[in-house]
Scaffold this active site. Structure first.
Site, PDB file in Angstrom:
ATOM      1  CD  GLU A 468      -2.879  -1.254   2.303  1.00 23.47           C
ATOM      2  OE1 GLU A 468      -2.823  -0.385   3.190  1.00 23.47           O
ATOM      3  OE2 GLU A 468      -3.711  -2.199   2.343  1.00 23.47           O
ATOM      4  CD  GLU A 545      -3.420  -6.161   4.014  1.00 22.55           C
ATOM      5  OE1 GLU A 545      -2.197  -6.081   3.744  1.00 22.55           O
ATOM      6  OE2 GLU A 545      -4.021  -5.340   4.723  1.00 22.55           O
TER       7      GLU A 545
END
Length: 860
Positions: A468, A545
């Site tokens: 991220e 994820e």
């Protein structure tokens, strides 16, 4: 007598070496071995051949430690003062060590509850050791598997170097500053974890991984520069076999550093041994020796047939041995475990392993070991992986940094596919004092060291360069992605590279725009999966994820049917309301962070789409810090399928029913309620076509998963049941025949404790642990789920109490306390035996509990 602590599950390297430095030793070598310039380490009395050994010594025991200010003049200059470091406030510790885990949970600690509400600070470590004159003939270095964080290392007052990254392994050469005349060598390590917050979760403080003293000869195999990998060239039809079989070519890139004593050719013999230590094959290469100090390299290929292939179901490992000799004398020897497997990612059909379509069923893991904090321990890691293996998990993502080396060894031997991840941030920060401050200066070195260290592992199937990353959203993401991928590819071309991203729109995602990624990893946003092949044509995809569901073990609150409860409800709300009054979240799979979803929804989205190679659930196990959705006193996460004590939540059985071949029939919740309450009763099951619920012998109806109108994707069945004292039982049927039964009973007040002992991770090696799970029971032996007790513990015998954990995310009592409460009837006691074989007795007391003395025999 205690066995020497070695290797925490790693394959031990035995490096044989030679050296010449003194004329006397050269003459001695001439007389005894006939070889000019060899340092005599050992000599076979029959053959006269010389074997020159280099040691790799574990340097974990008997360090002196102090946290806070020190008298630096005495520490660095007063040798007599450091003969007794306790006079300077130091205490004795063994490594790996995390000093923060023993501190108080306090919302005033700078890390905040996001960082586990535990203290940081500056710590000092001191270790003295002696070397002999023979050691002066060797190249000696010290290797750290990891220090969190900002470490500086001195030897005999000389600064060896510094390393800000708290997760990377590194080493320093010691020779220029060593004493070889019997005087003490004084090693000092300063660890600075005072600038906080520097992470989005708890990372611990200190030398929290192993330390090694390595003694190499002048000509040695450079393990970080050498690498060995296989390319499988054929995989015959294995469906009729007990195990997968294939042929492969073993590629070797061997690097020898240093100078040879002569210019005689070097003989390099490769030997492959199977798991039973039977010789599979042998190959000999020759290399012209150089005595001018240059680097020698050898690239070779070795075709191999009839190999057992490695997979999570059958993680078969061979041992590869490389021996370097000169005129019959051993120069160097290196051994490593190696598995042979073939995998590929496909844009339409996901992931193939050894020719078989395989869904990656993974979880994300932090480097968190409960009562140990982040201090790596073989037994603790083995226990975590064993629980996940039994759940059906076949893959681990090392979120979001390099793991301890021993963890990868266990993944090799236990059978886990690994996504090895490097960074949680690049140049743009996520917390005030995080790695972004060091990224520009250190990222190249850190990433290269990670790849060189880990590329030998069979379990690793991909490299992740970030999670991220905020550069996704500006053009610097293009530049940095290309740079990082190029760094990886320069060292390993056998595995794909990805970054775990959040932006699914191609025009807004600058990491994807780089064109450098081999594999597209996306976090969350399951509703956008079908757009991925359109937005990123011809790409391979993995759900890097998923989920972020929230549960507290043993807590049940009826939520609206078929509705997800988001806590907090959105990005504008920092914390959720403490609706249950005790900082808990219901264990029904109905609650999630606002960016996530339930476990069932997330798996349904991946299971139904062949082009998604697999999933990594956030997270496998609860960890300290990041306690979404609550503020302090919550101090650890709610995301895990397993709680931080290593006790499974109910959703564990959902995954086991979907991911494993085990027969599953799990009924929830407990059966201790108030008269007239209507209770949501759930059942996870597999290997049956129908289940039937009974209350006190009366049928409450049959259910099967298709009742939910989602066919094979309905993952549990449920009933609304008015509570009555007694027994709730569920029976599973296959073609009308009862195949499995389970039940829960109403329990009365606790009167005793049941203890289950887990010795599966105890090998008899110093530092190994025993795990004892305690369960409150009533007089009839029923588990008590709702009447907790404060228990008093002590140990008699050859063991030490390490810590106690009950898995409750807002428990503020220290793990090291000798008094600890159960949570929903359970807690886990961690004990460290002090011998390789023996016994100890755990004594347990509590209000209304009959005093228990539980004897545990350990070792073989």
């Amino acid at each position: 007598m205690h066995l020497k602590k070695v290797l925490y599950g790693r394959q031990r390297f035995t490096l044989q070496s030679w050296h010449s430095r003194s004329i006397c030793l050269r003459l001695l070598a001439i007389l005894l071995s006939g070889i000019i310039g060899l340092h005599l380490s050992s000599c076979d009395a029959v053959t006269g051949k010389v074997d020159y050994s280099t040691e790799k010594v574990l340097l974990d025991s008997n360090w002196a430690f102090h946290v806070g200010a020190v008298d630096s003049l005495k520490l660095f200059n007063d040798t007599s003062a450091m003969d007794k470091p306790e006079n300077l406030g130091f205490q004795q510790v063994d490594l790996p060590h995390d000093w923060s885990i023993t501190g108080p949970f306090d919302k005033g600690n700078p890390a905040g509850n996001q960082g586990g509400a535990l203290p940081g600070g500056i710590g000092w470590y001191f270790k003295s050791f002696t070397l002999t004159e023979n050691d002066s003939l060797k190249n000696i270095c010290i290797a750290f598997d990891g220090i969190y964080r900002k470490s500086k290392v001195w030897l005999n007052g000389h600064l060896l170097g510094e390393r800000p990254n708290g997760f990377i392994s590194f080493e320093y050469t010691l020779n220029p500053y060593l004493n070889f005349d019997g005087r003490q060598n004084r090693l000092i390590v300063r660890v600075d974890n005072s600038e906080q917050p520097n992470s989005r979760w708890y990372c611990g403080s200190g030398i929290n991984r192993d330390v090694w003293l390595i003694k190499r000869g002048p000509l040695y195999i450079n393990q970080s520069e050498s690498y060995f990998y296989s390319s499988t060239v054929s995989i015959p039809n294995n469906r009729q076999r007990e195990y997968a079989q294939g042929s492969a070519t073993l590629h070797q890139h061997l690097v020898l550093n240093g100078a040879s004593a002569t210019v005689k050719p070097l003989e390099i013999k490769l030997t492959l041994w199977d798991a039973l230590q039977h010789k599979v094959g042998e190959k000999v290469e020759r290399l012209s020796a150089q005595n001018s100090g240059v680097i020698n390299t050898l690239d070779a290929e070795w075709p191999l047939n009839n190999l057992r292939l490695w997979s999570p179901a059958q993680p078969y490992l061979y041992t590869l041995q490389i021996e370097v000799t000169q005129e019959g004398n051993m120069v160097d020897r290196y051994r490593q475990k190696i598995g042979f497997r073939h995998f590929r990612f496909d844009s339409q059909n996901g992931f193939y392993l050894n020719g078989e379509s395989t869904k990656i069923k993974g979880v994300c893991l932090h480097s968190d070991f409960g009562v140990l904090g982040t201090a790596y321990n073989y037994s603790a890691m083995h226990r975590q992986l064993k629980l996940l293996k039994e759940m059906g998990c076949n893959a681990i993502r090392t979120a979001h940094n390099p793991p301890a080396p021993g963890m990868l060894d266990l993944c090799d031997s236990m059978g886990f596919l690994v996504m090895d991840e490097a960074f949680d941030m690049w140049e743009k920060k996520k917390t005030k004092f995080d790695y972004s401050r060091d990224f520009k200066a250190w990222h190249r070195k850190d990433l290269e060291d990670q790849i060189k260290r880990d590329r030998r592992h069979t379990s690793i199937i991909c490299w992740s360069i970030g999670n991220e990353i905020r550069e996704q959203f500006d053009t610097s993401g293009i530049r940095l992605t290309r740079e990082l991928v190029a760094l990886v590819k320069a060292l390993d071309t056998t595995r794909p590279v990805l970054s775990a991203m959040t932006e699914t729109h191609p025009d807004k995602n600058n990491i994807a725009k780089s064109g450098a990624l081999d594999l597209m990893g996306f976090n969350y946003k399951i509703d956008q999966y079908d757009s991925l092949p359109i937005n990123f044509p011809n790409s391979c995809f993995i759900a890097s994820e998923t989920v972020s569901a929230l549960e507290t073990r043993g807590v049940y609150k009826n939520e609206p049917k078929d509705t997800i409860v988001y806590m907090p409800v959105g990005s504008q709300q920092k914390f959720a309301n403490n609706t249950n009054g005790d900082w808990t979240v219901s264990a029904y799979d109905k609650v999630a962070a606002y960016w996530g979803t339930t476990h069932e929804n997330a798996w349904r989205a991946v299971k139904n789409r062949p082009f998604i190679a697999g999933t990594f659930v956030w997270t496998g196990i609860d960890y300290l810090g990041e306690p979404v959705p609550f503020p302090f006193p919550a101090r650890s996460s709610y995301y895990g399928i397993i709680d931080q004590a290593g006790l499974v939540k109910d959703v564990y059985y959902f995954y086991q029913s979907e991911w494993s071949d085990s027969a599953v029939l799990h009924l929830l919740p407990h059966w201790n309620w108030g008269k007239g309450q209507h209770v949501d009763v759930w059942c996870y099951y597999n290997q049956a076509d129908m289940v039937e619920l009974f209350l006190n012998g009366k049928s409450l109806g049959k259910r099967h998963k298709a009742d939910g109108q989602k066919g094979d994707n309905e993952f549990h069945v449920s009933w609304q049941v008015p509570f009555l004292l007694g027994t709730l039982k569920v029976v599973a049927y296959q073609k009308g025949k009862a195949v499995k039964t389970t039940e829960v009973k109403t329990a009365s007040a606790p009167s005793r404790v049941k203890v289950d002992v887990d010795l599966s991770g105890f090998r008899g090696v110093s530092g190994d642990l025993c795990y004892l799970t305690l369960q409150l029971e009533d007089e009839q032996g029923n588990s008590v789920p709702d009447n907790d007790r404060l228990l008093q513990f002590d140990i008699n015998g050859q063991a030490k109490l390490v810590g106690i954990n009950n898995g409750y995310q807002a428990e503020l009592r220290s793990f090291q306390s000798e008094q600890y409460p159960t949570w929903k009837g359970k807690c886990v006691v961690v004990v460290r035996p002090e011998t390789a074989k023996g016994s100890f007795t755990l004594n347990v007391k509590g209000q209304g509990i009959s005093t228990g003395a539980f004897k545990v025999n350990f070792g073989k």
